[in-house]
Design a protein around this motif. Structure first.
Motif, PDB file in Angstrom:
ATOM      1  N   GLY A  43      -0.596   3.416  -7.664  1.00 20.54           N
ATOM      2  CA  GLY A  43      -1.074   4.393  -6.894  1.00 20.54           C
ATOM      3  C   GLY A  43      -2.222   4.700  -5.876  1.00 20.54           C
ATOM      4  O   GLY A  43      -2.703   4.043  -5.901  1.00 20.54           O
ATOM      5  N   GLY A  44      -2.514   5.744  -5.722  1.00 15.92           N
ATOM      6  CA  GLY A  44      -3.622   6.113  -4.307  1.00 15.92           C
ATOM      7  C   GLY A  44      -2.808   5.439  -2.888  1.00 15.92           C
ATOM      8  O   GLY A  44      -1.854   5.085  -2.456  1.00 15.92           O
ATOM      9  N   SER A  45      -4.748   4.176  -2.561  1.00 17.43           N
ATOM     10  CA  SER A  45      -4.158   3.784  -1.308  1.00 17.43           C
ATOM     11  C   SER A  45      -5.614   3.035  -2.347  1.00 17.43           C
ATOM     12  O   SER A  45      -6.040   2.818  -2.805  1.00 17.43           O
ATOM     13  N   GLY A  65       3.920   0.888  -5.841  1.00 22.90           N
ATOM     14  CA  GLY A  65       4.331   1.757  -4.855  1.00 22.90           C
ATOM     15  C   GLY A  65       3.027   1.975  -3.763  1.00 22.90           C
ATOM     16  O   GLY A  65       2.907   3.091  -3.119  1.00 22.90           O
ATOM     17  N   VAL A  66       1.789   0.827  -3.596  1.00 25.83           N
ATOM     18  CA  VAL A  66       1.107   0.707  -2.663  1.00 25.83           C
ATOM     19  C   VAL A  66       0.990   0.173  -1.445  1.00 25.83           C
ATOM     20  O   VAL A  66       1.470  -1.013  -2.060  1.00 25.83           O
ATOM     21  N   ALA A  67       1.008   0.162  -0.331  1.00 27.85           N
ATOM     22  CA  ALA A  67       0.504  -0.604   0.573  1.00 27.85           C
ATOM     23  C   ALA A  67      -0.317  -0.511   0.945  1.00 27.85           C
ATOM     24  O   ALA A  67      -1.087   0.048   1.415  1.00 27.85           O
ATOM     25  N   PRO A  68      -0.693  -2.396   1.037  1.00 28.00           N
ATOM     26  CA  PRO A  68      -2.268  -2.762   1.526  1.00 28.00           C
ATOM     27  C   PRO A  68      -2.802  -2.396   2.142  1.00 28.00           C
ATOM     28  O   PRO A  68      -1.866  -2.334   3.353  1.00 28.00           O
ATOM     29  N   ASP A  91       9.323   0.522   3.954  1.00 26.30           N
ATOM     30  CA  ASP A  91       8.919  -0.061   5.725  1.00 26.30           C
ATOM     31  C   ASP A  91       7.661  -1.021   5.630  1.00 26.30           C
ATOM     32  O   ASP A  91       7.006  -0.096   6.656  1.00 26.30           O
ATOM     33  N   LEU A  92       7.502  -1.491   3.957  1.00 26.62           N
ATOM     34  CA  LEU A  92       6.424  -2.614   4.258  1.00 26.62           C
ATOM     35  C   LEU A  92       5.669  -2.682   6.017  1.00 26.62           C
ATOM     36  O   LEU A  92       6.786  -3.466   6.024  1.00 26.62           O
TER      37      LEU A  92
END
Length: 187
Positions: A43-45, A65-68, A91-92
């Motif tokens: 979660g988060g970023s 669920g997080v795109a670095p 859409d990573l």
């Protein structure tokens, strides 16, 4: 809340960091080594710059669920079981340069990442079961022409492994030489 890590070394832990919820994590000039997970985030970023993930026994980084966000070209994954694992990110876009070297299972593992794009990455010496890249589920994905996958003396086991429900776009660039087995592995 936000967590800023600057010039931090995390070693010999179950998790270098483990973040759930909505927190923002930034790691700059850090080393995550010999942990079970270097970083795990669900979660988060997450923002990474000039950071190395080395010899972690499960994943260098696991994002659920997080795109670095990669802030510079000095993010390296070296000798983990899996370098970077990303799950459930539609859409990573992985087009900021990173290096993936010498992983025991696979350099990059994407799971359920619909319409992912992988470009400008370097994959060398990943001689685990799946080689450089493993894509599971998620439908169509794109391998851009800016990737370096293998090469003389830097071979991966395979340039690409795909699981059920995943397929490379017709315009993907998949190397036919420079790896121990130039074929696509069906996982």
């Amino acid at each position: 809340g936000a967590i800023g890590l600057d010039h931090v070394t995390m070693q010999n832990c179950t998790y270098g960091t483990y973040v759930t919820g909505t927190g923002a994590v930034t790691a700059v000039d850090c080393l995550f080594s010999t942990n079970t997970y270097g970083m795990r985030q669900s979660g988060g970023s997450l923002a990474l710059g000039s950071t190395t993930f080395s010899a972690n026994t499960t994943d260098g980084v696991r994002c659920e669920g997080v795109a670095p966000v990669i802030t510079d070209a000095s993010v390296a994954f070296d000798g983990n079981d899996t370098g970077l694992r990303i799950e459930d990110v539609a859409d990573l876009m992985l087009d900021s340069a990173m290096t993936f070297t010498g992983h025991e299972v696979v350099g990059l593992h994407l799971i359920d990442c619909e319409n992912a794009t992988i470009d400008n990455q370097t994959f060398t010496g990943n001689q685990g079961t799946h080689g450089a890249i493993l894509v599971d589920d998620g439908g169509e994905f794109e391998l851009g022409s800016g990737n370096t996958i293998g090469g003389a003396g830097l071979e991966n086991t395979h340039p690409l492994a795909i699981g059920a429900g995943a397929y490379a776009s017709a315009t993907s660039t998949i190397p036919s030489t420079g790896n121990l087995d130039a074929s696509i592995r069906v996982a």
